[in-house]
Design a protein around this motif. Structure first.
Motif, PDB file in Angstrom:
ATOM      1  N   ASN A  11       0.874  -1.166   0.000  1.00  0.00           N
ATOM      2  CA  ASN A  11       0.000   0.000   0.000  1.00  0.00           C
ATOM      3  C   ASN A  11       0.918   1.224   0.000  1.00  0.00           C
ATOM      4  O   ASN A  11       1.597   1.495   0.969  1.00  0.00           O
ATOM      5  CB  ASN A  11      -0.905  -0.023   1.231  1.00  0.00           C
ATOM      6  CG  ASN A  11      -1.923   1.083   1.187  1.00  0.00           C
ATOM      7  OD1 ASN A  11      -1.652   2.176   0.689  1.00  0.00           O
ATOM      8  ND2 ASN A  11      -3.106   0.807   1.707  1.00  0.00           N
ATOM      9  N   TRP A  13       0.408   4.200   0.273  1.00  0.00           N
ATOM     10  CA  TRP A  13       0.013   5.406   0.998  1.00  0.00           C
ATOM     11  C   TRP A  13       0.824   5.638   2.273  1.00  0.00           C
ATOM     12  O   TRP A  13       0.799   6.742   2.827  1.00  0.00           O
ATOM     13  CB  TRP A  13      -1.484   5.373   1.295  1.00  0.00           C
ATOM     14  CG  TRP A  13      -2.236   5.626   0.029  1.00  0.00           C
ATOM     15  CD1 TRP A  13      -2.690   4.691  -0.850  1.00  0.00           C
ATOM     16  CD2 TRP A  13      -2.554   6.903  -0.541  1.00  0.00           C
ATOM     17  NE1 TRP A  13      -3.271   5.303  -1.926  1.00  0.00           N
ATOM     18  CE2 TRP A  13      -3.207   6.653  -1.754  1.00  0.00           C
ATOM     19  CE3 TRP A  13      -2.344   8.219  -0.142  1.00  0.00           C
ATOM     20  CZ2 TRP A  13      -3.668   7.688  -2.571  1.00  0.00           C
ATOM     21  CZ3 TRP A  13      -2.795   9.238  -0.954  1.00  0.00           C
ATOM     22  CH2 TRP A  13      -3.448   8.967  -2.148  1.00  0.00           C
ATOM     23  N   GLY A  56      -7.021  11.298   5.281  1.00  0.00           N
ATOM     24  CA  GLY A  56      -6.023  12.144   4.641  1.00  0.00           C
ATOM     25  C   GLY A  56      -5.675  13.328   5.532  1.00  0.00           C
ATOM     26  O   GLY A  56      -5.478  13.187   6.738  1.00  0.00           O
ATOM     27  N   VAL A  60     -12.252  16.373   4.332  1.00  0.00           N
ATOM     28  CA  VAL A  60     -13.672  16.011   4.371  1.00  0.00           C
ATOM     29  C   VAL A  60     -14.247  16.261   5.759  1.00  0.00           C
ATOM     30  O   VAL A  60     -15.334  16.834   5.902  1.00  0.00           O
ATOM     31  CB  VAL A  60     -13.855  14.541   3.932  1.00  0.00           C
ATOM     32  CG1 VAL A  60     -15.279  14.071   4.178  1.00  0.00           C
ATOM     33  CG2 VAL A  60     -13.480  14.382   2.467  1.00  0.00           C
ATOM     34  N   ASP A  72      -6.541   7.457   9.845  1.00  0.00           N
ATOM     35  CA  ASP A  72      -5.681   7.208   8.681  1.00  0.00           C
ATOM     36  C   ASP A  72      -4.451   6.439   9.188  1.00  0.00           C
ATOM     37  O   ASP A  72      -4.277   6.267  10.392  1.00  0.00           O
ATOM     38  CB  ASP A  72      -5.246   8.516   8.020  1.00  0.00           C
ATOM     39  CG  ASP A  72      -4.968   8.368   6.516  1.00  0.00           C
ATOM     40  OD1 ASP A  72      -5.800   8.829   5.696  1.00  0.00           O
ATOM     41  OD2 ASP A  72      -3.920   7.776   6.162  1.00  0.00           O
ATOM     42  N   ASN A  98      -6.821  -2.087   7.225  1.00  0.00           N
ATOM     43  CA  ASN A  98      -6.746  -3.532   6.978  1.00  0.00           C
ATOM     44  C   ASN A  98      -6.999  -4.335   8.245  1.00  0.00           C
ATOM     45  O   ASN A  98      -7.254  -5.539   8.167  1.00  0.00           O
ATOM     46  CB  ASN A  98      -5.377  -3.905   6.405  1.00  0.00           C
ATOM     47  CG  ASN A  98      -5.231  -3.429   4.981  1.00  0.00           C
ATOM     48  OD1 ASN A  98      -6.220  -3.343   4.249  1.00  0.00           O
ATOM     49  ND2 ASN A  98      -4.021  -3.086   4.589  1.00  0.00           N
ATOM     50  N   ALA A 115     -10.708   6.068  -0.098  1.00  0.00           N
ATOM     51  CA  ALA A 115      -9.752   5.379   0.771  1.00  0.00           C
ATOM     52  C   ALA A 115      -9.962   3.862   0.809  1.00  0.00           C
ATOM     53  O   ALA A 115      -8.999   3.098   0.753  1.00  0.00           O
ATOM     54  CB  ALA A 115      -9.839   5.946   2.190  1.00  0.00           C
ATOM     55  N   HIS A 118      -8.387   0.886  -1.227  1.00  0.00           N
ATOM     56  CA  HIS A 118      -7.022   0.403  -1.024  1.00  0.00           C
ATOM     57  C   HIS A 118      -6.982  -0.874  -0.195  1.00  0.00           C
ATOM     58  O   HIS A 118      -5.910  -1.446   0.014  1.00  0.00           O
ATOM     59  CB  HIS A 118      -6.181   1.497  -0.367  1.00  0.00           C
ATOM     60  CG  HIS A 118      -6.117   2.744  -1.194  1.00  0.00           C
ATOM     61  ND1 HIS A 118      -6.636   3.946  -0.790  1.00  0.00           N
ATOM     62  CD2 HIS A 118      -5.641   2.952  -2.451  1.00  0.00           C
ATOM     63  CE1 HIS A 118      -6.457   4.848  -1.741  1.00  0.00           C
ATOM     64  NE2 HIS A 118      -5.866   4.271  -2.758  1.00  0.00           N
TER      65      HIS A 118
HETATM   66  C1  LIG Z   1      -6.904   9.364  -1.997  1.00  0.00           C
HETATM   67  S1  LIG Z   1      -6.485   9.713  -0.325  1.00  0.00           S
HETATM   68  C2  LIG Z   1      -8.003  10.483   0.233  1.00  0.00           C
HETATM   69  C3  LIG Z   1      -7.823  11.280   1.491  1.00  0.00           C
HETATM   70  C4  LIG Z   1      -9.054  12.065   1.946  1.00  0.00           C
HETATM   71  N1  LIG Z   1     -10.141  11.176   2.285  1.00  0.00           N
HETATM   72  C5  LIG Z   1      -9.482  13.042   0.886  1.00  0.00           C
HETATM   73  O1  LIG Z   1     -10.557  12.870   0.294  1.00  0.00           O
HETATM   74  O2  LIG Z   1      -8.732  13.989   0.644  1.00  0.00           O
HETATM   75  C6  LIG Z   1      -6.582   8.087   0.392  1.00  0.00           C
HETATM   76  C7  LIG Z   1      -6.353   8.087   1.868  1.00  0.00           C
HETATM   77  O3  LIG Z   1      -6.587   6.764   2.364  1.00  0.00           O
HETATM   78  C8  LIG Z   1      -5.565   6.458   3.279  1.00  0.00           C
HETATM   79  N2  LIG Z   1      -5.398   4.998   3.333  1.00  0.00           N
HETATM   80  C9  LIG Z   1      -5.086   4.167   2.317  1.00  0.00           C
HETATM   81  N3  LIG Z   1      -5.007   2.901   2.759  1.00  0.00           N
HETATM   82  C10 LIG Z   1      -5.247   2.946   4.092  1.00  0.00           C
HETATM   83  C11 LIG Z   1      -5.288   1.966   5.114  1.00  0.00           C
HETATM   84  N4  LIG Z   1      -5.054   0.664   4.850  1.00  0.00           N
HETATM   85  N5  LIG Z   1      -5.568   2.350   6.374  1.00  0.00           N
HETATM   86  C12 LIG Z   1      -5.802   3.672   6.653  1.00  0.00           C
HETATM   87  N6  LIG Z   1      -5.789   4.645   5.730  1.00  0.00           N
HETATM   88  C13 LIG Z   1      -5.506   4.294   4.452  1.00  0.00           C
HETATM   89  C14 LIG Z   1      -4.335   7.157   2.736  1.00  0.00           C
HETATM   90  O4  LIG Z   1      -3.313   7.300   3.690  1.00  0.00           O
HETATM   91  C15 LIG Z   1      -4.931   8.473   2.265  1.00  0.00           C
HETATM   92  O5  LIG Z   1      -4.943   9.413   3.287  1.00  0.00           O
END
Ligand SMILES: C[S@@+](CC[C@H](N)C(=O)[O-])C[C@H]1O[C@@H](n2cnc3c(N)ncnc32)[C@H](O)[C@@H]1O
Length: 212
Positions: A11, A13, A56, A60, A72, A98, A115, A118
């Motif tokens: 992942n 991110w 993020g 939001v 996050d 996860n 989010a 992922h």
């Molecule tokens: C595309 S960004 C969107 C962030 C925010 N929601 C926005 O709309 O601006 C995806 C977010 O999901 C988080 N993310 C991805 N996989 C994750 C995981 N397994 N657990 C927690 N957060 C996760 C990333 O760190 C990131 O902040």
């Protein structure tokens, strides 16, 4: 990576540059303002307590307004969110989606934006079940999500529209058709399940927990 075999091993991110790259691009993504606006429109006014999954930098949650909890796992995103909410009634929690959600209390609004795709498909469905448990009766779950296109051609068209390509698309993506996710929500027990808005691979999927 193509949609058909999109089963990433990592992942991206957790990487600060990946997170920064999204934040730099976010405002320029097509229809993104419309997408967030549609999300806000289906939420109740003045929610009692909000949970944002994959918050993020907290954009939001800030648009909705707390109090609440923003989750996050990206160190860079957590730092940004904590800076944004340092004086507000929003707890920023480091948690990897996860893993099962920790005890966060209950909420009348649970949201997520771009989010949950992922996570693996099994984990997505399990997470929706955990969301149902954390929702108060009558509460709303709204997932503004990156979903699968019905064909590879449409997927590649979407990638082109957002300035990406099969070669450069986020390898963390695990996209699922909106219909499948709406079915999961109904099976879990959500009511008023609907795709409230959609443009290409951006979709607003939502449902409510039935009143007692
Ligand atoms: C595309 S960004 C969107 C962030 C925010 N929601 C926005 O709309 O601006 C995806 C977010 O999901 C988080 N993310 C991805 N996989 C994750 C995981 N397994 N657990 C927690 N957060 C996760 C990333 O760190 C990131 O902040």
């Amino acid at each position: 990576m193509s949609q058909a075999n999109a089963v990433p091993e990592t992942n991206e991110w957790a990487d600060a540059d990946h997170a920064r790259g999204f934040l730099d691009r976010r405002d320029g993504l097509p229809r993104i303002d419309v997408a967030y606006s549609e999300l806000l429109q289906i939420l109740p006014a003045n929610p009692r307590r909000v949970l944002d999954l994959g918050c993020g930098d907290g954009k939001v949650m800030a648009m909705i307004g707390g109090p609440g909890v923003a989750v996050d796992f990206s160190p860079h995103m957590l730092e940004q969110a904590r800076a944004r909410f340092h004086a507000d009634d929003v707890d920023v929690v480091d948690h990897n989606l996860n893993a099962p959600l920790p005890d966060l209390g209950t909420f009348d609004v649970i949201v997520s934006a771009f989010a949950i795709h992922h996570c693996s498909d099994d984990r997505k469905r399990a997470l929706y079940g955990e969301v149902f448990e954390l929702l108060e009766p009558g509460g709303t779950f709204a997932n503004l999500e990156h979903v699968a296109s019905p064909t590879q051609t449409l997927h590649e068209e979407f990638l082109g529209l957002i300035g990406s390509s099969p070669e450069t698309e986020d390898p963390s993506n695990q996209l699922v058709a909106p219909e499948t996710q709406l079915r999961w929500l109904r099976e879990i027990g959500f009511t008023d399940v609907e795709c409230f808005w959609k443009w290409r691979e951006l979709a607003l999927l939502a449902g409510r927990k039935p009143n007692l």
